[in-house]
Each structure stands twice: as C-alpha cells, then as structure tokens.
Motif scaffolding. Structure first.
Motif, short mmCIF file in Angstrom:
data_model
loop_
_atom_site.label_atom_id
_atom_site.label_comp_id
_atom_site.label_asym_id
_atom_site.label_seq_id
_atom_site.Cartn_x
_atom_site.Cartn_y
_atom_site.Cartn_z
N PHE A 73 -10.34 6.86 3.07
CA PHE A 73 -10.87 5.50 2.94
C PHE A 73 -10.57 4.85 1.60
O PHE A 73 -10.67 3.64 1.46
CB PHE A 73 -12.37 5.48 3.24
CG PHE A 73 -12.66 5.64 4.71
CD1 PHE A 73 -12.07 4.78 5.63
CD2 PHE A 73 -13.48 6.65 5.18
CE1 PHE A 73 -12.30 4.93 6.99
CE2 PHE A 73 -13.71 6.80 6.54
CZ PHE A 73 -13.12 5.94 7.45
N ILE A 74 -10.19 5.66 0.61
CA ILE A 74 -9.68 5.06 -0.63
C ILE A 74 -8.30 4.46 -0.34
O ILE A 74 -7.98 3.35 -0.75
CB ILE A 74 -9.59 6.10 -1.77
CG1 ILE A 74 -10.98 6.50 -2.24
CG2 ILE A 74 -8.78 5.55 -2.94
CD1 ILE A 74 -11.00 7.69 -3.19
N GLY A 75 -7.50 5.20 0.42
CA GLY A 75 -6.15 4.73 0.75
C GLY A 75 -6.17 3.57 1.73
O GLY A 75 -5.39 2.63 1.61
N ALA A 76 -7.05 3.62 2.72
CA ALA A 76 -7.15 2.57 3.74
C ALA A 76 -8.61 2.16 3.87
O ALA A 76 -9.33 2.66 4.72
CB ALA A 76 -6.61 3.09 5.07
N LEU B 261 -7.14 -7.92 -3.71
CA LEU B 261 -5.88 -7.96 -2.95
C LEU B 261 -5.32 -6.57 -2.62
O LEU B 261 -4.16 -6.44 -2.19
CB LEU B 261 -4.85 -8.76 -3.76
CG LEU B 261 -5.22 -10.24 -3.95
CD1 LEU B 261 -4.54 -10.82 -5.19
CD2 LEU B 261 -4.85 -11.05 -2.73
N TYR B 262 -6.14 -5.55 -2.79
CA TYR B 262 -5.73 -4.16 -2.58
C TYR B 262 -5.09 -3.94 -1.21
O TYR B 262 -4.05 -3.31 -1.09
CB TYR B 262 -6.99 -3.31 -2.73
CG TYR B 262 -6.84 -1.81 -2.75
CD1 TYR B 262 -6.40 -1.17 -3.91
CD2 TYR B 262 -7.20 -1.03 -1.66
CE1 TYR B 262 -6.33 0.21 -3.96
CE2 TYR B 262 -7.14 0.34 -1.70
CZ TYR B 262 -6.70 0.96 -2.86
OH TYR B 262 -6.64 2.33 -2.90
N TYR B 309 4.58 -5.29 -0.90
CA TYR B 309 3.27 -5.47 -0.27
C TYR B 309 2.69 -4.15 0.23
O TYR B 309 1.78 -4.14 1.06
CB TYR B 309 3.38 -6.51 0.85
CG TYR B 309 3.89 -7.82 0.30
CD1 TYR B 309 3.01 -8.70 -0.35
CD2 TYR B 309 5.23 -8.15 0.36
CE1 TYR B 309 3.47 -9.87 -0.92
CE2 TYR B 309 5.71 -9.33 -0.21
CZ TYR B 309 4.82 -10.18 -0.85
OH TYR B 309 5.28 -11.33 -1.42
N ASP B 310 3.21 -3.03 -0.26
CA ASP B 310 2.64 -1.72 0.05
C ASP B 310 2.17 -1.06 -1.23
O ASP B 310 2.92 -1.01 -2.20
CB ASP B 310 3.70 -0.81 0.70
CG ASP B 310 3.96 -1.18 2.14
OD1 ASP B 310 3.02 -1.70 2.77
OD2 ASP B 310 5.09 -0.98 2.60
N ARG B 311 0.97 -0.53 -1.20
CA ARG B 311 0.45 0.17 -2.37
C ARG B 311 1.14 1.50 -2.59
O ARG B 311 1.22 2.00 -3.70
CB ARG B 311 -1.04 0.45 -2.19
CG ARG B 311 -1.98 -0.62 -2.58
CD ARG B 311 -3.38 -0.08 -2.44
NE ARG B 311 -3.47 1.21 -3.10
CZ ARG B 311 -3.54 2.37 -2.47
NH1 ARG B 311 -3.55 2.44 -1.17
NH2 ARG B 311 -3.61 3.48 -3.15
N LEU B 312 1.52 2.15 -1.48
CA LEU B 312 2.12 3.47 -1.60
C LEU B 312 3.62 3.38 -1.36
O LEU B 312 4.10 2.47 -0.70
CB LEU B 312 1.49 4.44 -0.60
CG LEU B 312 0.00 4.72 -0.79
CD1 LEU B 312 -0.47 5.71 0.26
CD2 LEU B 312 -0.31 5.25 -2.17
N THR B 313 4.34 4.36 -1.89
CA THR B 313 5.78 4.37 -1.78
C THR B 313 6.21 4.82 -0.38
O THR B 313 5.63 5.74 0.17
CB THR B 313 6.35 5.37 -2.80
OG1 THR B 313 5.77 5.06 -4.06
CG2 THR B 313 7.85 5.27 -2.89
#
Ligand code: HEM
Ligand code: HEM
Ligand code: SF4
Ligand code: SF4
Lengths: 264, 366
Positions: A73-76, B261-262, B309-313
C-alpha cells in the motif's frame, strides 16, 4: 524389535547428526504396542527447535505479513481519503507500521544470527548450507523427486530437509538481508542526512544508481519473499500431512515427532 | 596591493554601490543558509580577497544551465557573479570570439595555474575520438582535459555534466559521459538539475568565491546545502501525502484541491533538489505547485527510468516493459497455480494409496 534407544540412535546416525544432551528422546511406543497390530503407531520425538528460534520464527511471520501488506500500500496507496488533510493520517500510519515492523524484523534477524552462534546444531542450518557434502545433494535430489511424485516414501529428517534448507537460505536469508539493507537505506533518506540509517546504509543508494532504483528493487524483493512464503507454507502444511514427521507442531513446541519407527 | 583586483573592486567598477554590495552579502548569506553573523565575514572576504577567476566551458548541452543562471532572482547576484566570471572565458556569454577567445582561455590557464575554478556545462562525447563535439577546431574532450589539469576545483553544471542527461540516455550513440568519468584527480562539485535552479548555481559559485573552498558535499558530490533533502521532504503537498489524499486523475476533484501527485507518478520522493524550498523564477512556483509531478530531472539517468509518470522504474529485461508489481503478480500467480495443482495431485495420490495399505506394508518390513 529394536529397543527404543537403539532405534533413536539409528535415526540419528542415519541423519549424521550428533546427538547432544538436549536431544531427549521421548516415545509413546510402549503404550501403543499393547493394542492390535493395525493400530500400532510408534512415535519417537527429538527436541529440535529451541524456544528463541521458535519465537523468532513467529515474530518474523507477523512482521513479514505487516511489511508486505503495508509495503504494497506504500507502493499503490488506497483510494483518496475524504475530508480535510488534518483529519486524516492514513499514509502516515501505514508507513509507520512498515517502519516499526522493519525495525523489529531487522533486530530479530540480528538476534537470529546470534542464536545461530549460541544455539543448538539445528539453529545453524538456516545459515550454513552444506553444499560441499554429497549426501546433502543426494537429499536435494530425493526431495525434488518426492515433490515430482517420483518417490513413494519420503525420508525422515530431524532438522530441515535439504531442499527446504536451500530455499530458506537462498530465498529467505539472502532475500531478507537484501530487504533489510535496501529498506534501511530508504528509511535513511526519510530520516535525513546524518541519521544513523543514512550513515550506515546510505551508500546503498548510489550503488543502485539512484533512489528510484532502490525503490524498484525493494519492491521486487517483496515478491521474492512472497513467493518463498507461499511455497514454504504450502510445503509445511503438505509435509505435515504427507511426510513421516511433524512439521508445524515442531515449529510451535520444538519437538520433532516421527510417525513411524522404520529406518529411512 | 595585489595585481589581481578584489571582488569588491570589480563590483565597484561595475557601478555597484556599497549599499547594494552589502545587500548582496546578506542575500548571499541567506541563500547559503548562513546566519546574519556571516554577513560581515562575506563582505570582508570580498573586500580583501583577490577575485577567483572562473572558466566556463560548454560541451554537449542545450545551454539551459546558462539560461537558468542569467535569470537568477536578484539581478544583483547575477550581475555581480556573471560579470566576475564572464571576464575570463565563457564562449556563450563573453564578448570576444574566435582566436581571440581561445587566446583568453589559454592566458587564464597560464596566469592562474592552480587558482581558477573550472565550471563545466554539458559533457564530452567519447565516441569517434570525441568528434561529436568540436570546440575551436578540437574535440571538447581535449579542451576539457586541458583546462581541468590546472584547475583548483571543478563545478559540474546541470545533469549533463553531473550524470550525462539526455545525450547519454540509451542508446547513447555519441558515448557522452559525465565529466567525473574523464576527470578523476580534481574535486568535482555536482550541481545537477535540468537545468539547476538559478539561485542554487549562484549560491554555489558565490560560496566558493567568498570562502575559497568547496562547499560541504554529500556522498555523490552534491552540495549538501541544496541537495541534502528530497523534493518530497519539503513539499507543501506533503500533508496530503501523509493523509492519503491523492490526485487519481489529472482532471479530478483531488487535482483541483491540490492533493499529492504521488499516484500520477510524482518523483519527488526520489529526487534530491531544492525546488520545493527555493522554487523557480524568483520563487514564483515550481512544477508540483503548477499541478504536475516532479520528473526527477536532477537524478542520475532520469531519461532511462521509464515514463515520467511512473514512480518506479520499468524493467526492460522482461521483453515488454513491465513494472515490479506486474512481474510480481505474474510470478506469484504462477507459483500459486503450481501450488494448487501440486496440492490436488498430492491429495489424489494420498487417496489412491490408502493408509491401511501403507501401514500394512510398513508392518511387513519391520
Ligand atoms: C520483507 C520485508 C519487506 C517488504 C516485503 C517490504 C516491502 C516494501 C514495499 C513493497 C515498499 C514500496 C516500495 C515502493 O513502491 O516505492 C516498501 C517501501 C519501503 N520500505 Fe519496505 N519492505 C520490507 C522491509 C523493510 C525494512 C526492513 C525496512 C526498514 C525500515 C523497510 C523500509 C521501507 C521504506 C523506508 C520504504 C519507503 C517508504 C516510502 O517511500 O514512503 N522495508 N517496502
Ligand atoms: C511470513 C511467513 C514465514 C516466513 C518468512 C517463514 C520463515 C521460516 C524460516 C526462515 C524457517 C527456518 C527456521 C530456522 O531454521 O531458523 C522456517 C521454518 C518453518 N516454518 Fe516458517 N515461515 C513463515 C510462515 C510459516 C507458516 C505460516 C507456517 C505454518 C504453517 C510455517 C511453518 C514452518 C515450519 C513447520 C518450519 C520448520 C520446517 C522444518 O522443520 O524443516 N512457517 N520458516
Ligand atoms: S506531490 Fe510529490 S513531492 Fe509532493 S508530497 Fe506528493 S509525492 Fe511528495
Ligand atoms: S521538481 Fe523535480 S523535475 Fe522539476 S525541476 Fe525540480 S527536480 Fe527537476
């Protein structure tokens, strides 16, 4: 029929495991032999997992569940909370739970390493995989064949079975070391430059390139741990039913019960 | 009196009053996060110290760093600093050109051996012996190495000089590399950003000119005073992050209310820069304030980390670019299915070989 102690001796020598004073054998064999031959179920038992190890196991189980759920839930994050920001602190609580469980699992892991040094023979199995011992590899092959339904009867093991031991080390131990190091490196970013976590683990961030890569790998690491837990729990339950020894109650009470007294 | 002018003398010659000069000193102290007690110290240093010459080189770049620099918030800051440094060599901003310009460069290097600061904007391409960037008829790589040899310290302006930036993005046909890959024996101060914030640039250079030393750097060589924290640590939308209030879509209620905006890919949590404190264009705004997430322009390799627009790679090794969760759910789903199948087969096996039979067999053996 072999006397009880000779039988115990046999089981142990088959396993090439040294017996020590704390392995007190117990048995309900004498009680059951009086009844009809079909009903006879001789049980032998060995004390394998000492209390600190068992406590560690279940504390870790709890923490991993908390870490995986909160981490996910931190990630999504969950859908947006209604109302004013001042009335909500959902992400704050989720992150707090993650970091608290992270601290507990990290410290417990250090404790587990300490216990591997001072604990009994079986406490070291998690960290020392005898990859240079031919009999260990034979055990791995036997276990693989057993899981592919190619063996009719499973072997008896006092400690971990070789395949389980390999999974515990290569997936769990290495996976946890990775998660703890990357986790505290990320934690150090939030705690700020100069915090203990930044001082000890800050080097991890540039090693991966940048913070985003560490997030990505930490996130992927979660799936590795989840895959381990899924197979681990399945196998624990399955072997508890299908194998010739107790599993789950062993991790609860410490005693390994054998369902038959046949040699391997 | 020394033959080299002091900073103060240069400024006075530029027509700056003493009152303005003192104002500049206090502004500088504030920008550097130093207390008011440092103002006289800065003033004193500028009055007595001979001015440090600065050489400003340009490699493969878009010149956005220079563009940013000349828009520094307080006109005085840029006038002063710019006039001080453009006196020497900056092929974009200086008046001279051609052979005359190259002569000045050479002269400065000779005259101030080991004294001057080298500021590098852009980076050198290594492919084809550096032929992808020619300055004054020679590869930029040569000019860079030559000028770096006798420099006191080197400033890497922007993400190009610090990390490589767009010209070093995959597949990097010119083999552009950040300057620390070719200069290994000098202190390099990285001032990343695409471009870096003007006040950060003038702040760094003023610190070095006044105190005559390199500012305190973090592990990766960035000045701690500007790059010590992430955008996320000082973002004014942070309370919405902690509360769990997010912009879910660009045109939703949350976007209008200025939520975090996360979820639309803000990279503030992984980007070290001063945007959320100093902001841009004289402190007017910064991307997040304008409603767009941070794209992490000051981070290493930000062009190659998948979508802005993606937080992760994304992980390109998996054929189609996939993110961690897609891979994870696929693997966990596969393992789950395998477990279910295995359990089913195990159950059938167990039913077909009845307990009685096995026990009877075991009895036979013993
Ligand atoms: C089995 C162990 C763990 C699992 C499964 C796990 C899982 C996760 C996941 C999925 C994320 C989200 C990553 C992202 O999408 O950005 C995360 C973030 C994080 N984890 Fe863990 N984690 C574990 C252990 C730890 C430990 C031991 C720590 C140390 C305190 C830790 C600290 C963090 C931090 C600081 C973040 C970033 C939070 C943020 O950016 O707000 N984790 N974790
Ligand atoms: C997050 C979940 C879990 C993790 C990370 C985990 C991890 C581990 C580890 C590392 C060991 C080795 C212990 C040692 O040598 O010190 C172990 C053993 C064991 N675990 Fe778990 N475990 C988890 C959940 C469970 C659950 C839910 C059960 C019960 C169904 C279980 C049953 C067992 C048993 C029976 C053993 C002993 C296996 C043997 O005797 O060879 N575990 N576990
Ligand atoms: S908008 Fe970006 S930087 Fe600001 S709190 Fe949200 S995630 Fe962090
Ligand atoms: S907010 Fe992020 S992307 Fe925008 S300028 Fe600052 S560091 Fe670069």
């Amino acid at each position: 029929m072999l006397p009880l102690f000779a039988r115990m001796e046999k089981i142990m020598s088959d396993q090439t495991i040294e017996t020590s004073a704390d392995h007190v054998p117990a048995s309900d064999v004498s009680a059951s032999t009086e009844h009809g031959p079909e009903k006879v179920r001789r049980q032998t038992a060995v004390y394998v997992y000492e209390a600190p190890l068992r406590l560690w196991h279940w504390v870790t189980v709890l923490c991993i569940i908390v870490l995986s759920v909160t981490g996910y839930f931190i990630g999504a994050p969950l859908p947006t909370q209604p109302g004013e920001a001042i009335d909500n602190y959902l992400m704050g609580y989720i992150r707090f739970a993650h970091f608290a469980a992270g601290y507990i699992v990290g410290i417990a892991f250090l404790g587990r390493i300490y216990w591997a040094i001072v604990g009994n023979h079986h406490s070291r199995e998690l960290f020392l995989v005898p990859i240079f011992r031919a009999s260990w590899w034979a055990g791995v092959i036997h276990e693989l064949r057993w899981y592919f339904f190619l063996e009719k009867t499973p072997k008896k093991y006092i400690g971990h079975n070789p395949l389980g031991q390999a999974a515990m080390f290569f997936m769990f131990v290495l996976g946890m070391i990775f998660m703890i190091i990357t986790g505290f490196a990320l934690y150090g970013e939030g705690a700020g430059a100069g915090s203990w976590a930044d001082t000890v683990f800050g080097w991890v961030i540039p090693l991966f390139g940048q913070s985003q890569d560490v997030h990505t790998w930490h996130h992927l690491g979660m799936w590795l741990i989840i895959v381990f837990v899924m197979t681990h729990v399945y196998v624990a339950v399955r072997e508890d039913i299908m194998s010739r020894q107790s599993l789950i109650s062993t991790m609860v009470g410490g005693w390994r019960m054998f369902k038959d007294d046949k040699p391997d | 009196m020394s033959q080299i002018e002091t900073f103060y003398e240069v400024m006075r010659r530029q027509g700056i009053t003493r009152r303005s000069f003192l104002k500049y000193c206090s502004l500088t102290a504030a920008a550097l996060g130093l207390g008011p007690t440092f103002v006289p110290q800065i003033a004193n240093a500028m009055e007595t110290k001979p001015r440090t010459p600065v050489l400003w080189l340009h490699g493969l770049e878009c010149t956005c760093c220079s563009e940013s620099f000349i828009r520094s918030a307080h006109p005085l800051v840029k006038d002063v600093v710019l006039s001080m440094i453009s006196l020497d060599y900056d092929d974009t901003l200086m008046a001279s050109a051609g052979h005359q310009a190259e002569a000045i460069l050479e002269e400065t290097i000779q005259k101030y051996k080991g004294e001057y600061i080298l500021a590098v904007e852009g980076n050198p391409p290594l492919n084809e012996d550096g032929m992808f960037c020619i300055i004054g008829g020679k590869p930029f790589l040569d000019q860079l190495k030559h000028a770096a040899k006798d420099a006191k310290a080197i400033i890497a302006w922007g993400s190009c000089a610090s990390w490589g930036c767009v010209q070093a993005a995959r597949p990097n046909p010119t083999q552009a590399v950040p300057i620390h890959k070719v200069i290994k024996d000098k202190p390099i101060i990285k001032v990343p950003g695409c471009p870096p914030i003007a006040e950060v640039m003038t702040g760094v250079i003023t610190y070095m000119l006044t105190f005559g030393k390199v500012p305190e750097l973090d592990r990766q060589g960035r000045p701690k005073m500007f790059y010590g924290q992430r955008i996320h640590d000082k973002c004014y939308r942070r309370p919405h992050f902690d509360a769990g209030q997010f912009v879910e879509q660009w045109d939703d209620e949350g976007a209008r209310k200025g939520y975090c905006l996360y979820k639309v890919g803000c990279k503030g949590p992984t980007s070290y820069n001063a945007c959320s404190t100093i902001r841009w264009n004289e402190g007017v705004s910064f991307p997040i304030q304008a409603g767009h997430g941070c794209i992490g322009c000051s981070e290493d390799g930000f062009w190659d980390k998948g979508s802005f627009y993606d937080r992760l790679t994304n992980i390109p090794q998996f054929g189609i670019e996939k993110n961690a969760d897609e891979i994870g759910t696929a693997v966990a789903g596969g393992v789950g299915a395998a477990i279910a199948a295995h359990a089913a087969v195990s159950a059938i096996k167990r039913m077909t070989t009845s307990d009685d039979k096995t026990e009877a067999k075991q009895e036979e053996h013993s």
